[in-house]
Enzyme design. Structure first.
Site, PDB file in Angstrom:
ATOM      1  N   GLU A 131      46.044  47.169  38.434  1.00 13.04           N
ATOM      2  CA  GLU A 131      45.131  48.135  37.815  1.00 13.04           C
ATOM      3  C   GLU A 131      44.114  48.684  38.792  1.00 13.04           C
ATOM      4  O   GLU A 131      43.653  49.822  38.651  1.00 13.04           O
ATOM      5  CB  GLU A 131      44.398  47.479  36.633  1.00 13.04           C
ATOM      6  CG  GLU A 131      45.298  47.258  35.432  1.00 13.04           C
ATOM      7  CD  GLU A 131      44.668  46.332  34.401  1.00 13.04           C
ATOM      8  OE1 GLU A 131      43.482  45.990  34.559  1.00 13.04           O
ATOM      9  OE2 GLU A 131      45.374  45.957  33.461  1.00 13.04           O
TER      10      GLU A 131
ATOM     11  N   HIS B 169      43.948  42.664  45.897  1.00 13.77           N
ATOM     12  CA  HIS B 169      43.202  41.498  45.437  1.00 13.77           C
ATOM     13  C   HIS B 169      44.150  40.365  45.097  1.00 13.77           C
ATOM     14  O   HIS B 169      45.216  40.569  44.531  1.00 13.77           O
ATOM     15  CB  HIS B 169      42.320  41.836  44.224  1.00 13.77           C
ATOM     16  CG  HIS B 169      43.016  42.600  43.143  1.00 13.77           C
ATOM     17  ND1 HIS B 169      43.287  43.945  43.236  1.00 13.77           N
ATOM     18  CD2 HIS B 169      43.506  42.199  41.950  1.00 13.77           C
ATOM     19  CE1 HIS B 169      43.911  44.344  42.139  1.00 13.77           C
ATOM     20  NE2 HIS B 169      44.069  43.302  41.355  1.00 13.77           N
ATOM     21  N   MET B 170      43.729  39.176  45.456  1.00 16.69           N
ATOM     22  CA  MET B 170      44.484  37.967  45.136  1.00 16.69           C
ATOM     23  C   MET B 170      43.789  37.288  43.960  1.00 16.69           C
ATOM     24  O   MET B 170      42.595  37.023  44.010  1.00 16.69           O
ATOM     25  CB  MET B 170      44.490  37.047  46.359  1.00 16.69           C
ATOM     26  CG  MET B 170      45.151  35.712  46.145  1.00 16.69           C
ATOM     27  SD  MET B 170      44.940  34.664  47.623  1.00 16.69           S
ATOM     28  CE  MET B 170      46.220  35.315  48.684  1.00 16.69           C
ATOM     29  N   HIS B 171      44.531  37.059  42.881  1.00 17.60           N
ATOM     30  CA  HIS B 171      44.011  36.293  41.749  1.00 17.60           C
ATOM     31  C   HIS B 171      44.189  34.809  42.054  1.00 17.60           C
ATOM     32  O   HIS B 171      45.263  34.387  42.484  1.00 17.60           O
ATOM     33  CB  HIS B 171      44.801  36.589  40.467  1.00 17.60           C
ATOM     34  CG  HIS B 171      44.733  37.996  39.976  1.00 17.60           C
ATOM     35  ND1 HIS B 171      43.942  38.382  38.922  1.00 17.60           N
ATOM     36  CD2 HIS B 171      45.391  39.121  40.367  1.00 17.60           C
ATOM     37  CE1 HIS B 171      44.107  39.670  38.683  1.00 17.60           C
ATOM     38  NE2 HIS B 171      44.984  40.155  39.551  1.00 17.60           N
TER      39      HIS B 171
ATOM     40  N   ASP C 123      36.595  36.920  37.917  1.00 18.91           N
ATOM     41  CA  ASP C 123      37.216  37.989  37.144  1.00 18.91           C
ATOM     42  C   ASP C 123      36.432  38.204  35.844  1.00 18.91           C
ATOM     43  O   ASP C 123      36.049  37.247  35.167  1.00 18.91           O
ATOM     44  CB  ASP C 123      38.678  37.640  36.840  1.00 18.91           C
ATOM     45  CG  ASP C 123      39.472  38.847  36.398  1.00 18.91           C
ATOM     46  OD1 ASP C 123      40.349  39.304  37.149  1.00 18.91           O
ATOM     47  OD2 ASP C 123      39.205  39.354  35.280  1.00 18.91           O
ATOM     48  N   ILE C 124      36.207  39.456  35.499  1.00 19.84           N
ATOM     49  CA  ILE C 124      35.395  39.789  34.319  1.00 19.84           C
ATOM     50  C   ILE C 124      36.103  39.409  33.014  1.00 19.84           C
ATOM     51  O   ILE C 124      35.452  39.195  31.983  1.00 19.84           O
ATOM     52  CB  ILE C 124      35.042  41.300  34.334  1.00 19.84           C
ATOM     53  CG1 ILE C 124      33.803  41.587  33.502  1.00 19.84           C
ATOM     54  CG2 ILE C 124      36.218  42.159  33.890  1.00 19.84           C
ATOM     55  CD1 ILE C 124      33.226  42.969  33.743  1.00 19.84           C
TER      56      ILE C 124
ATOM     57  N   ASN D 208      49.232  41.316  42.357  1.00 19.88           N
ATOM     58  CA  ASN D 208      49.996  42.365  41.688  1.00 19.88           C
ATOM     59  C   ASN D 208      50.058  43.582  42.606  1.00 19.88           C
ATOM     60  O   ASN D 208      49.062  43.963  43.225  1.00 19.88           O
ATOM     61  CB  ASN D 208      49.351  42.731  40.355  1.00 19.88           C
ATOM     62  CG  ASN D 208      49.435  41.592  39.353  1.00 19.88           C
ATOM     63  OD1 ASN D 208      50.429  40.877  39.299  1.00 19.88           O
ATOM     64  ND2 ASN D 208      48.385  41.404  38.568  1.00 19.88           N
TER      65      ASN D 208
END
Ligand code: 5GP
Ligand code: ZN
Length: 114
Positions: free
Chosen positions: A95, A100-102, A30-31, A87
């Site tokens: 967003e 996507h899975m964090h 993640d950026i 999310n």
């Protein structure tokens, strides 16, 4: 999907720190990390969100979990623990409209969530 940021990351049209990629999924950093280890695990197929998934996507989503487990082992946090977050939609602050899975880990997190 032509204008999707994460599709561009998958195709390496924009730079990112990809740590794993196969024919089904891509794992990258993640950026703007929210934890010492913060990875995003995404299907290569453009699925907008869990809400948009089709029954035939079940296998792909299962593979996201297997990739999370593997990444936790590689990053040495399988015993200390980690949090997986997906999310979905505006209330959850999704967003990027590409599922996507964090994977968050490497330190004690706040509890409870929300
Ligand atoms: P969301 O809020 O949609 O669940 O999470 C989107 C995540 O994507 C955020 O944690 C954000 O930091 C990350 N992100 C947004 N743009 C980029 C980018 O260009 N590269 C990378 N590696 N991560 C991004
Ligand atoms: Zn996409």
């Amino acid at each position: 999907m032509k204008d999707c940021l994460f599709c561009k990351i998958i195709k390496k049209e924009i730079p990112s720190e990809i740590v794993y990629q196969d024919e089904t999924l891509t794992v990258f950093k993640d950026i703007n990390p929210a934890a010492p280890i913060h990875l995003l695990i995404i299907p290569n197929k453009h699925i907008v969100s869990v809400q948009e998934m089709e029954p035939e996507d079940e296998e792909i989503l299962g593979k996201l979990f297997s990739a999370a487990k593997k990444a936790a082992e590689v990053y040495g946090i399988s015993n200390s623990g980690y949090r997986l977050i997906i999310n979905n939609g505006p209330d959850a602050h999704q967003e990027i409209p590409h599922l996507h899975m964090h994977l968050l880990g490497g330190g004690k997190m706040k509890h409870p969530m929300g």
